[in-house]
Design an enzyme around this catalytic site. Structure first.
Site: not given
Length: 533
Positions: A384, A512, A510
């Protein structure tokens, strides 16, 4: 089968692991073949945690449908491997906002709007949302600690659920602490007794007590807790600290929690299918202690490690897949001021990760850290804001645009390589300022991104406001940075990479948020692999 409802409350102190307990129980029920979902009720008055400083409340977790939620939803998803929705994250602020909106519309037909029944009914609506779905078990965690004034409406609402549903369809679990007194060398049950008494005063009798203690709980103490708290002895469950977070489901399985829950709720599948999870834990524990990589997370929210919780867990997942332990250090980007401080702080790491964030504090340090990774061919992953700063750094130091910047931090720059697109400016006026949730991405063939993902079509979650400025595409690509991921219509740049480096890749996305312990996010898996080499 009727939908079953499990409520998890906490007592004595906060931070006992209610979320991990709920998530672990969800995994054990899923391993028995049941369709499970989990939701979190947070007592704070914010409508969602999206505007909170991460150092205040930890990371903001984002769901596929674009909800900004509490970090516990990340634990839920990682344990039960289900994509949750905005109905899994409810706050006091959201409940009151919805009730007030209804009152303004006249939905209550002039009645006096009160906590009971209007607020509690709104809370119960969220619990019952799954009633006519394919969900077998709804696990609901109540944030905070019993006795907190702000959580009382939630406690009252779940009490009512216990009355409205059949006894065998509702189960209350209370998570408490058994403190250890070193002077007398003993565990103390009195705080648990008082916490249960408080909960009972609200009309809720807990069916199961999950007692946190790093020491074994003697049988005599279990009997005492059961007697004074009005539960069966086998329903007093020991919750201890384990070496690997993902071992908690197996630990509470051995303690008998899932069996007790199944018997109470008349769930017939008593025998679990835990083999895959057990094998995963065995593989993790078999990793040799000397097999290690050192990763630096260069960020600005380092005063609270939970600010980057999903990133940390994803790095560990990448380590699991590559059979190494990942040593993670948080490096304050504000302390990296030039090339010399970057070298001093970063030369001991096998990989450098720059995560997301908002605001200009520490951004120049991130840019210097990215420059260090690029020039020294250190494996780099940008997420990001990490991607945006990678573009700024490349534009300045390689393309030669000295004043290249993000319009977020310098609205007067002549070269906003990161900006808000014209189509988004109208959206901003309406209050919708960010791209949130899952978006598709088209990956360039032959790129590192394609090698990482093994496909040219992916979907990842987003949480950002500013975009790559397309006016600079040509000059940046000509200088050696590849645009390897875009939106399907090619208007938004999603991923960039530098092919001349062994591993330098960054994305607006993102990854994750979708990583799992047994199925790591591809970018993290390959980042750790590159760090090993």
């Amino acid at each position: 089968m009727n939908t079953k409802y499990i409520f998890v409350t906490g007592g004595v102190v906060s931070g006992l692991g209610k979320g991990i307990t709920a998530a672990s129980l969800g995994r054990l029920l899923k391993n028995r073949g049941y369709k499970v979902t989990i939701q979190k009720f947070d007592p704070y008055i914010n409508v969602d945690p999206g505007t909170m400083n991460p150092c205040e409340h930890g990371e903001v977790f984002v769901t596929d449908d674009g909800a900004e939620t509490d970090l516990d939803l990340g634990h839920y998803e990682r344990f039960i491997d289900e994509s949750l929705t905005r109905n899994s994250s409810i706050t006091t602020g959201r409940i009151y906002s919805e009730v007030i909106e209804k009152e303004r519309r006249g939905d209550y037909l002039g009645k006096t709007v009160q906590v009971v029944p209007h607020i509690t009914n709104a809370i119960k609506e969220k619990v019952y949302k799954f009633k006519d779905s394919d969900i077998d078990v709804v696990i609901t965690e109540i944030g905070g600690t019993v006795g907190d004034i702000e959580s009382l409406p939630f406690i009252e609402a779940i009490r009512q659920v216990g009355i409205e549903q059949k006894r065998e369809d509702v189960l209350f679990i209370h998570v408490t602490l058994l403190p250890y007194i070193t002077g007398s060398n003993e565990l103390k049950s009195k705080p648990t007794q008082h916490s249960v008494k408080e909960l009972q005063s609200y009309g809720i009798k807990p069916d199961v007590l999950v007692c946190r203690s790093d020491l074994p709980i003697p049988d005599g103490m279990k009997e005492k807790i059961a007697l004074f708290c009005n539960v069966r002895k086998e329903n007093v469950i020991h919750n201890s600290t384990v070496d690997v977070l993902y071992e908690v489901p197996l630990m509470i399985e051995r303690e008998g929690l899932a069996k007790v829950v199944c018997e109470h709720l008349n769930l017939n599948n008593i025998e679990p299918q835990n083999e895959e999870w057990e094998n995963m834990i065995s593989d993790i524990k078999a990793i040799k202690d000397e097999a290690r990589v050192k990763i630096a997370i260069v960020g600005k929210y380092i005063s609270l490690e939970d600010s980057y919780l999903s990133v940390v867990e994803s790095l560990k997942h990448g380590g699991f897949a590559n059979h190494v332990k990942v040593d993670i250090d948080f490096v304050d980007s504000e302390l990296i001021t030039d090339d010399n401080t970057a070298k001093e702080q970063l030369n001991k790491y096998d990989g450098i990760l720059v995560p997301g964030g908002f605001g200009n504090r520490g951004t120049e340090g991130k840019i210097v850290a990215i420059k260090y990774a690029r020039e020294n061919n250190v494996p780099f992953l940008g997420i990001c804001l990490g991607m945006q700063m990678a573009v700024v750094e490349f534009a300045r130091d390689v393309v030669g645009i000295a004043d290249a910047d993000s319009a977020e931090f310098n609205s007067k720059t002549n070269n906003p390589v990161i900006h808000i697109m014209e189509t988004q400016k109208d959206v901003k006026k309406k209050g919708g300022t960010m791209r949130l949730g899952a978006y598709p991405c088209r990956i360039k063939k032959g790129s590192l991104a394609e090698k990482v993902y093994g496909t040219t079509e992916i979907s990842e979650r987003h949480r950002h406001r500013y975009e790559f400025n397309n006016e600079y595409r040509a000059s940046i690509e000509e200088a050696g940075m590849t645009i390897s991921g875009t939106s399907p219509d090619n208007t938004l740049v999603e991923m960039v990479e530098i092919p001349s480096n062994k591993f330098f890749i960054a994305g607006q996305l993102h990854p994750e948020f979708k990583s799992r312990p047994d199925r790591p996010a591809p970018l993290f898996r390959e980042f750790i692999k590159a760090a090993i080499k």
